[in-house]
Design a protein around this motif. Structure first.
Motif, PDB file in Angstrom:
ATOM      1  N   VAL A 107       0.894  -1.286  -0.143  1.00  0.00           N
ATOM      2  CA  VAL A 107      -0.080  -0.495  -0.129  1.00  0.00           C
ATOM      3  C   VAL A 107       0.313   0.518   0.059  1.00  0.00           C
ATOM      4  O   VAL A 107       1.776   1.000   0.690  1.00  0.00           O
ATOM      5  CB  VAL A 107      -0.659  -0.157   1.442  1.00  0.00           C
ATOM      6  N   SER A 108       0.619   2.194  -0.999  1.00  0.00           N
ATOM      7  CA  SER A 108       0.996   3.299  -0.749  1.00  0.00           C
ATOM      8  C   SER A 108       0.444   4.604  -0.860  1.00  0.00           C
ATOM      9  O   SER A 108      -0.867   4.157  -1.095  1.00  0.00           O
ATOM     10  CB  SER A 108       1.959   4.044  -2.157  1.00  0.00           C
ATOM     11  N   ALA A 109       0.897   5.232   0.212  1.00  0.00           N
ATOM     12  CA  ALA A 109       0.016   6.638   0.376  1.00  0.00           C
ATOM     13  C   ALA A 109       0.184   7.881   0.020  1.00  0.00           C
ATOM     14  O   ALA A 109       1.626   8.288   0.131  1.00  0.00           O
ATOM     15  CB  ALA A 109      -1.046   6.201   1.117  1.00  0.00           C
ATOM     16  N   ALA A 110      -0.368   9.107  -0.835  1.00  0.00           N
ATOM     17  CA  ALA A 110      -0.310  10.888  -0.780  1.00  0.00           C
ATOM     18  C   ALA A 110      -1.159  11.538   0.001  1.00  0.00           C
ATOM     19  O   ALA A 110      -2.187  10.919  -0.772  1.00  0.00           O
ATOM     20  CB  ALA A 110       0.644  11.482  -1.659  1.00  0.00           C
ATOM     21  N   GLN A 111      -0.914  12.428   1.122  1.00  0.00           N
ATOM     22  CA  GLN A 111      -2.069  13.581   1.881  1.00  0.00           C
ATOM     23  C   GLN A 111      -1.841  14.824   1.826  1.00  0.00           C
ATOM     24  O   GLN A 111      -0.571  14.282   2.483  1.00  0.00           O
ATOM     25  CB  GLN A 111      -2.300  12.041   3.426  1.00  0.00           C
ATOM     26  N   HIS A 112      -2.203  14.846   1.620  1.00  0.00           N
ATOM     27  CA  HIS A 112      -2.492  16.347   1.889  1.00  0.00           C
ATOM     28  C   HIS A 112      -2.468  16.756   3.114  1.00  0.00           C
ATOM     29  O   HIS A 112      -3.785  17.072   3.594  1.00  0.00           O
ATOM     30  CB  HIS A 112      -2.494  17.440   0.748  1.00  0.00           C
ATOM     31  N   VAL A 113      -1.878  17.865   3.716  1.00  0.00           N
ATOM     32  CA  VAL A 113      -2.169  17.673   5.115  1.00  0.00           C
ATOM     33  C   VAL A 113      -2.356  19.529   5.157  1.00  0.00           C
ATOM     34  O   VAL A 113      -0.994  19.813   5.753  1.00  0.00           O
ATOM     35  CB  VAL A 113      -1.061  16.726   6.313  1.00  0.00           C
ATOM     36  N   THR A 114      -3.131  19.862   6.388  1.00  0.00           N
ATOM     37  CA  THR A 114      -3.314  21.329   6.995  1.00  0.00           C
ATOM     38  C   THR A 114      -3.696  20.428   8.417  1.00  0.00           C
ATOM     39  O   THR A 114      -4.719  20.198   8.630  1.00  0.00           O
ATOM     40  CB  THR A 114      -4.162  22.775   6.807  1.00  0.00           C
TER      41      THR A 114
END
Length: 141
Positions: A107-114
């Motif tokens: 599994v791979s993921a990319a997430q934008h976080v604020t």
């Protein structure tokens, strides 16, 4: 120590807690990083939207999800940006995650976080978190 330095140290703890590797995920390790009482968390986790209003809700949401992983770690794609004003701060970054489920699926993921942070009792804590998923291939993942 500057506000930015203090927040970066707290953020390092957040990344470490979300990167248990092969050890069991321990949501409680993050409790000191979040404000007591009401918080606001929104995450477009996969094909659904998750909203959470307390740390207990945060732990109850993510512990079962993370229980499905045999190995998991995240890292910032670039240095997180921190903007402070008095006792308030906004932190923005993209993180990349990689792992293996207990069934052996990579599994791979990319997430934008604020994240919204507030100094509470002399310590910087998260009062809000918004995470939006993206395609990890856009970031080389």
């Amino acid at each position: 120590m500057t506000a930015e330095t203090e927040i970066r140290a707290q953020l390092d703890r957040w990344f470490a807690a979300w990167s248990p590797g092969r050890a069991p995920f321990d949501a409680e390790a993050m409790r000191p990083l979040f404000a007591e009482g009401e918080i606001r968390v929104i995450d477009d986790f996969g094909d659904r939207m998750v909203t959470i209003d307390s740390f207990d809700g945060y732990a109850a949401t993510w512990t079962p999800v993370m229980a499905g992983f045999a190995d998991w770690a995240i890292r910032p794609h670039e240095t997180p940006r921190i903007e402070t004003s008095g006792d308030l701060a906004v932190v923005t970054f993209v993180f990349l995650g990689k792992g293996v489920t207990k069934t052996g699926e990579a599994v791979s993921a990319a997430q934008h976080v604020t994240q919204a942070w507030r100094r509470q009792g002399g310590t910087w804590v998260i009062v809000g978190e918004h995470i939006t998923s993206d395609d990890p291939k856009k970031f080389g993942g």
